[in-house]
Design a protein around this motif. Structure first.
Motif, PDB file in Angstrom:
ATOM      1  N   ALA A  53      49.895 -61.518 -20.499  1.00  6.58           N
ATOM      2  CA  ALA A  53      49.898 -62.515 -21.576  1.00  6.58           C
ATOM      3  C   ALA A  53      50.464 -61.937 -22.872  1.00  6.58           C
ATOM      4  CB  ALA A  53      48.488 -63.056 -21.801  1.00  6.58           C
ATOM      5  N   SER A  86      47.635 -65.383 -18.555  1.00  8.22           N
ATOM      6  CA  SER A  86      48.995 -64.863 -18.406  1.00  8.22           C
ATOM      7  C   SER A  86      49.921 -65.896 -17.779  1.00  8.22           C
ATOM      8  CB  SER A  86      48.984 -63.583 -17.564  1.00  8.22           C
ATOM      9  OG  SER A  86      48.362 -62.521 -18.265  1.00  8.22           O
ATOM     10  N   ALA A 123      50.825 -68.179 -20.511  1.00 10.63           N
ATOM     11  CA  ALA A 123      51.751 -67.543 -21.450  1.00 10.63           C
ATOM     12  C   ALA A 123      53.171 -67.545 -20.898  1.00 10.63           C
ATOM     13  CB  ALA A 123      51.293 -66.115 -21.751  1.00 10.63           C
ATOM     14  N   GLN A 164      54.629 -70.886 -21.222  1.00  4.45           N
ATOM     15  CA  GLN A 164      54.932 -71.190 -22.616  1.00  4.45           C
ATOM     16  C   GLN A 164      56.248 -70.565 -23.067  1.00  4.45           C
ATOM     17  OE1 GLN A 164      51.808 -70.096 -25.324  1.00  4.45           O
ATOM     18  NE2 GLN A 164      52.772 -71.073 -27.090  1.00  4.45           N
TER      19      GLN A 164
END
Length: 335
Positions: free
Chosen positions: A106, A147, A150, A153
């Protein structure tokens, strides 16, 4: 496009290198390490980031286009994002992937994406916190789930979840993992339990054929079709449940091995070329780094002795087959 020079005696073209950047790991997964951990290589025995980059540069000139960084756990290696950036800058390299347990991912996802990481495989054998702690001997599943979020994203795609299917341990979660592929753009890959580093037949107690996954889909009334849309799916036979956003794959290294189409070589953290995951043959390339011709010659030697296939399946059906050709644990090889 650079034509590949890395062709073995059976005509298989090798354009894919898996590099273990460390034999160390922050977890102690039950199928990867013994309970008391491993005796790790001293730092001086581990290839430097510059040495790894040099090997990749030579191999890119020979036709290698894809690189996967593994471990141990690659994110415990200091400067891993600099290695990704260096490899991404080598002419001929088209794809860089990472296999990780996800615990540290992450906080590194953005850096790795900016450095040139194309895709990621995250090991996740259970979605249950208590079970995850047992399988990994102390890990926190919530950090792995963070993670995954993330990576989504920052735009790393695809994100693949590697699930080692183990009888009596996580086979009751098949539906839960399949549901993930319905709800999100994830690729879940179920992997057969392999007898890597085991010197007896106890591994069979955890072995479960992956036909179980398709049987579960049928039992649930889900319509499933083969899919060919997943980039970099490698040895996985990939499927999509009707209406699903993601997909799932089946990797059968034991019962239905994919050796005849193998296109990969492995480089261990201590600098050994390993032409086949399951066999013990290795060639240490470290002494050759700096001499491009010597590096090329050593990889040719490794390819020359690469077998047509491994014999893990024999260990499954033949009770007298109690030996294991490679003595290294998975964490030492890099998968």
């Amino acid at each position: 496009m650079i034509p590949s020079e890395l062709v073995d005696a059976f005509g298989r073209v090798h354009d894919y290198l898996r590099i273990s950047v460390t034999d160390r790991c922050n977890l102690r997964c039950v199928y990867c390490m013994p309970a008391d951990g491993m005796e790790f290589e001293p730092d001086e025995n581990i290839l430097s980031l510059n040495e790894i980059t040099e090997v990749v540069r030579v191999l890119a000139e020979m036709g290698v286009k894809k690189v996967r960084l593994t471990g141990g756990e690659p994110l415990v290696r200091k400067g891993i994002e600099h290695l990704v950036s260096a490899i991404a800058g080598i002419p001929g390299i088209e794809d860089i992937a990472l296999t990780t347990n996800g615990i540290f991912l992450a906080r590194k996802a953005q850096q790795l994406k900016e450095a040139g990481l194309n895709r990621v495989n995250i090991s996740l054998d259970t979605l249950k916190a208590d079970r995850f702690s047992l399988i990994t001997r102390g890990g926190d599943v919530h950090r792995v789930l963070d993670s995954i979020a993330a990576c989504q994203q920052v735009g790393i795609d695809p994100i693949k979840l590697n699930v080692v299917l183990m009888k009596g341990i996580n086979d009751d979660e098949i539906e839960d993992f399949l549901q993930l592929t319905i709800d999100s753009h994830l690729q879940v890959r179920f992997i057969e339990y392999m007898p890597i580093g085991h010197n007896d037949m106890r591994w069979k107690q955890s072995y479960l054929p992956l036909s179980t996954v398709l049987e579960r889909c049928h039992h649930l009334g889900w319509k499933v079709a083969e899919s060919h849309e997943v980039r970099g799916n490698g040895p996985a036979q990939t499927f999509r449940i009707e209406g699903a956003k993601g997909s799932f794959g089946l990797i059968h290294p034991v019962s239905d091995h994919f050796c005849e189409t193998c296109n990969r070589l492995r480089l261990t953290a201590d600098g050994n070329i390993k032409p086949c995951l399951y066999w013990s043959d290795e060639f240490n390339v470290r002494k050759c780094i700096g001499d491009d011709e010597a590096v090329r010659d050593l990889f040719f030697r490794a390819l020359h002795i690469k077998p047509l296939n491994h014999e893990m399946a024999k260990a499954l059906v033949d009770e007298s087959q109690s030996y294991v050709p490679t003595g290294r644990r998975m964490s030492q090889i890099g998968g």
